[in-house]
Design a protein around this motif. Sequence first.
Motif, PDB file in Angstrom:
ATOM      1  N   LYS A  87       0.790  -1.326   0.131  1.00 43.13           N
ATOM      2  CA  LYS A  87      -0.077   0.060   0.060  1.00 43.13           C
ATOM      3  C   LYS A  87       1.042   1.266  -0.046  1.00 43.13           C
ATOM      4  CE  LYS A  87      -3.891  -2.064   2.365  1.00 43.13           C
ATOM      5  NZ  LYS A  87      -5.002  -1.736   3.628  1.00 43.13           N
ATOM      6  N   LEU A  88       1.790   1.370   0.847  1.00 42.24           N
ATOM      7  CA  LEU A  88       2.776   2.427   1.018  1.00 42.24           C
ATOM      8  C   LEU A  88       3.519   2.630  -0.476  1.00 42.24           C
ATOM      9  CD1 LEU A  88       3.835   4.750   2.595  1.00 42.24           C
ATOM     10  CD2 LEU A  88       5.328   3.167   3.678  1.00 42.24           C
ATOM     11  N   ARG A  89       4.092   1.661  -1.003  1.00 42.76           N
ATOM     12  CA  ARG A  89       4.446   1.702  -2.313  1.00 42.76           C
ATOM     13  C   ARG A  89       3.670   2.128  -3.270  1.00 42.76           C
ATOM     14  NH1 ARG A  89       6.186  -2.827  -2.402  1.00 42.76           N
ATOM     15  NH2 ARG A  89       8.300  -2.610  -1.466  1.00 42.76           N
ATOM     16  N   ALA A  90       2.422   1.751  -3.321  1.00 40.65           N
ATOM     17  CA  ALA A  90       1.406   2.002  -4.232  1.00 40.65           C
ATOM     18  C   ALA A  90       1.001   3.897  -4.054  1.00 40.65           C
ATOM     19  CB  ALA A  90       0.045   1.283  -4.161  1.00 40.65           C
ATOM     20  N   PHE A  91       1.040   4.060  -2.822  1.00 44.15           N
ATOM     21  CA  PHE A  91       0.491   5.488  -2.490  1.00 44.15           C
ATOM     22  C   PHE A  91       1.642   6.463  -2.923  1.00 44.15           C
ATOM     23  CE2 PHE A  91       1.016   9.327   0.126  1.00 44.15           C
ATOM     24  CZ  PHE A  91      -0.411   9.715   0.327  1.00 44.15           C
ATOM     25  N   THR A  92       2.891   5.820  -2.816  1.00 45.60           N
ATOM     26  CA  THR A  92       4.143   6.981  -3.221  1.00 45.60           C
ATOM     27  C   THR A  92       4.369   6.990  -4.615  1.00 45.60           C
ATOM     28  OG1 THR A  92       5.506   5.975  -1.183  1.00 45.60           O
ATOM     29  CG2 THR A  92       6.662   6.886  -3.019  1.00 45.60           C
ATOM     30  N   GLU A 137      -3.515   5.828   7.715  1.00 45.66           N
ATOM     31  CA  GLU A 137      -3.986   4.462   8.045  1.00 45.66           C
ATOM     32  C   GLU A 137      -3.060   3.456   7.594  1.00 45.66           C
ATOM     33  OE1 GLU A 137      -7.588   4.683   5.991  1.00 45.66           O
ATOM     34  OE2 GLU A 137      -8.574   6.020   7.552  1.00 45.66           O
ATOM     35  N   ILE A 138      -2.228   3.575   6.458  1.00 50.30           N
ATOM     36  CA  ILE A 138      -1.271   2.622   5.858  1.00 50.30           C
ATOM     37  C   ILE A 138      -0.204   2.538   6.980  1.00 50.30           C
ATOM     38  CG2 ILE A 138       0.384   2.185   4.245  1.00 50.30           C
ATOM     39  CD1 ILE A 138      -1.570   3.686   2.168  1.00 50.30           C
ATOM     40  N   LEU A 139       0.369   3.749   7.457  1.00 45.63           N
ATOM     41  CA  LEU A 139       1.229   3.553   8.410  1.00 45.63           C
ATOM     42  C   LEU A 139       0.918   2.863   9.628  1.00 45.63           C
ATOM     43  CD1 LEU A 139       2.723   7.121   7.814  1.00 45.63           C
ATOM     44  CD2 LEU A 139       3.627   5.108   6.921  1.00 45.63           C
ATOM     45  N   SER A 140      -0.103   3.128  10.174  1.00 41.52           N
ATOM     46  CA  SER A 140      -0.646   2.619  11.574  1.00 41.52           C
ATOM     47  C   SER A 140      -0.875   1.107  11.134  1.00 41.52           C
ATOM     48  CB  SER A 140      -2.096   3.195  11.908  1.00 41.52           C
ATOM     49  OG  SER A 140      -1.805   4.424  12.160  1.00 41.52           O
ATOM     50  N   VAL A 150       7.597   3.363  13.259  1.00 38.42           N
ATOM     51  CA  VAL A 150       7.487   4.755  13.294  1.00 38.42           C
ATOM     52  C   VAL A 150       7.146   5.467  14.619  1.00 38.42           C
ATOM     53  CG1 VAL A 150       5.844   6.338  12.312  1.00 38.42           C
ATOM     54  CG2 VAL A 150       6.197   4.582  10.989  1.00 38.42           C
ATOM     55  N   VAL A 151       7.903   6.281  15.040  1.00 42.26           N
ATOM     56  CA  VAL A 151       8.105   6.988  16.271  1.00 42.26           C
ATOM     57  C   VAL A 151       6.718   7.715  16.436  1.00 42.26           C
ATOM     58  CG1 VAL A 151       8.934   8.828  17.746  1.00 42.26           C
ATOM     59  CG2 VAL A 151      10.506   7.310  16.282  1.00 42.26           C
ATOM     60  N   ASP A 152       6.222   8.437  15.471  1.00 42.19           N
ATOM     61  CA  ASP A 152       4.964   9.030  15.442  1.00 42.19           C
ATOM     62  C   ASP A 152       4.168   8.879  14.221  1.00 42.19           C
ATOM     63  OD1 ASP A 152       3.256  11.714  15.253  1.00 42.19           O
ATOM     64  OD2 ASP A 152       3.448  11.358  17.449  1.00 42.19           O
ATOM     65  N   VAL A 153       3.105   8.306  14.261  1.00 36.16           N
ATOM     66  CA  VAL A 153       2.628   8.139  12.927  1.00 36.16           C
ATOM     67  C   VAL A 153       2.104   9.655  12.112  1.00 36.16           C
ATOM     68  CG1 VAL A 153       0.233   7.370  11.649  1.00 36.16           C
ATOM     69  CG2 VAL A 153       1.416   6.125  13.158  1.00 36.16           C
ATOM     70  N   VAL A 190      10.900   6.211   1.093  1.00 40.74           N
ATOM     71  CA  VAL A 190       9.916   6.279   1.969  1.00 40.74           C
ATOM     72  C   VAL A 190       9.850   4.872   2.510  1.00 40.74           C
ATOM     73  CG1 VAL A 190       7.211   6.318   1.783  1.00 40.74           C
ATOM     74  CG2 VAL A 190       8.567   7.826   0.646  1.00 40.74           C
ATOM     75  N   LEU A 191      10.034   3.986   1.793  1.00 41.53           N
ATOM     76  CA  LEU A 191       9.805   2.482   2.512  1.00 41.53           C
ATOM     77  C   LEU A 191      11.098   2.271   3.277  1.00 41.53           C
ATOM     78  CD1 LEU A 191       7.838   0.207   2.124  1.00 41.53           C
ATOM     79  CD2 LEU A 191       7.841   1.966   0.106  1.00 41.53           C
ATOM     80  N   SER A 192      12.181   2.781   3.154  1.00 40.26           N
ATOM     81  CA  SER A 192      13.335   2.678   3.898  1.00 40.26           C
ATOM     82  C   SER A 192      13.363   3.564   4.999  1.00 40.26           C
ATOM     83  CB  SER A 192      14.819   3.111   3.382  1.00 40.26           C
ATOM     84  OG  SER A 192      14.833   4.526   2.859  1.00 40.26           O
ATOM     85  N   SER A 193      12.595   4.571   5.110  1.00 39.09           N
ATOM     86  CA  SER A 193      12.399   5.794   6.143  1.00 39.09           C
ATOM     87  C   SER A 193      11.502   4.907   7.233  1.00 39.09           C
ATOM     88  CB  SER A 193      11.863   6.790   5.972  1.00 39.09           C
ATOM     89  OG  SER A 193      10.565   6.490   5.380  1.00 39.09           O
ATOM     90  N   VAL A 194      10.693   3.942   6.989  1.00 38.73           N
ATOM     91  CA  VAL A 194       9.764   3.265   8.283  1.00 38.73           C
ATOM     92  C   VAL A 194      10.184   1.712   8.172  1.00 38.73           C
ATOM     93  CG1 VAL A 194       7.853   4.755   7.242  1.00 38.73           C
ATOM     94  CG2 VAL A 194       8.004   2.481   6.255  1.00 38.73           C
ATOM     95  N   ALA A 195      11.268   1.401   7.590  1.00 37.21           N
ATOM     96  CA  ALA A 195      11.817  -0.110   7.814  1.00 37.21           C
ATOM     97  C   ALA A 195      12.059  -0.284   9.290  1.00 37.21           C
ATOM     98  CB  ALA A 195      12.795  -0.517   6.892  1.00 37.21           C
ATOM     99  N   PRO A 196      11.606  -1.354   9.984  1.00 36.14           N
ATOM    100  CA  PRO A 196      12.171  -1.669  11.254  1.00 36.14           C
ATOM    101  C   PRO A 196      13.755  -1.549  11.287  1.00 36.14           C
ATOM    102  CG  PRO A 196      10.742  -3.379  10.428  1.00 36.14           C
ATOM    103  CD  PRO A 196      11.330  -2.599   9.427  1.00 36.14           C
TER     104      PRO A 196
END
Length: 222
Positions: A87-92, A137-140, A150-153, A190-196
Amino acid sequence: MARTIGSHGPKTMEAIRKAGLRLIFEHGYAAMSLRQLAAEVGIQSGSLYNHISTKQELLFDLIRDHINELLRQLDRALQGKERPADKLRAFTAFHVSYHMTRKREVFIANSELRSLEPKNYEEIVALRGAYERRLAEILSQGVAEGEFEVVDVQVATFAILALLTGLTTWYRPGGRLTKEAIVAAHEKLVLSSVAPGTTPNQAQSKRPLSRSAATSAEPERR
């Protein structure tokens, strides 16, 4: 003066919208007059009132239609995507691709928000909020399912949108990179910024600030 195209019908309204979009983009909402708009379209000033009642109505319609189209196309881009990462990839990919071709609409929706009357402003802010919530919602979901860290959505939502929308300030067709390469670069960012594992560890984040650092970190009071 442009060729007179007639004062009635959907073609005239479309011409008014296109001319208004260009004039507001080039000169600003406050500087554009309805007389100037009529001359650009090629109709008498009085004929404009067959289509729009005020300049404010035109601005509001342009921004509202832009964000509604943004929402409609985003929902279509997200169809069939289940995993948060997909979803995040598609959003981006959607956001970057859309903003490559809608520079005028994006600029006006951001820079002329201040020119909207209170009621119109509230409606547009609500629509923008709906778009922001799609990303939040995608991030959550990604955090809940362990795919994202993510520290803060809310902060992450605004930061990602700022990164993606910033493309409109520098992108030019025919540049060094293809559109596909630019989309891919943003997806990776974007994907790397939210990777664990990419966020600061809790011990470091809880370390007390020095007095000078704490002072500079205080939010500005308005």
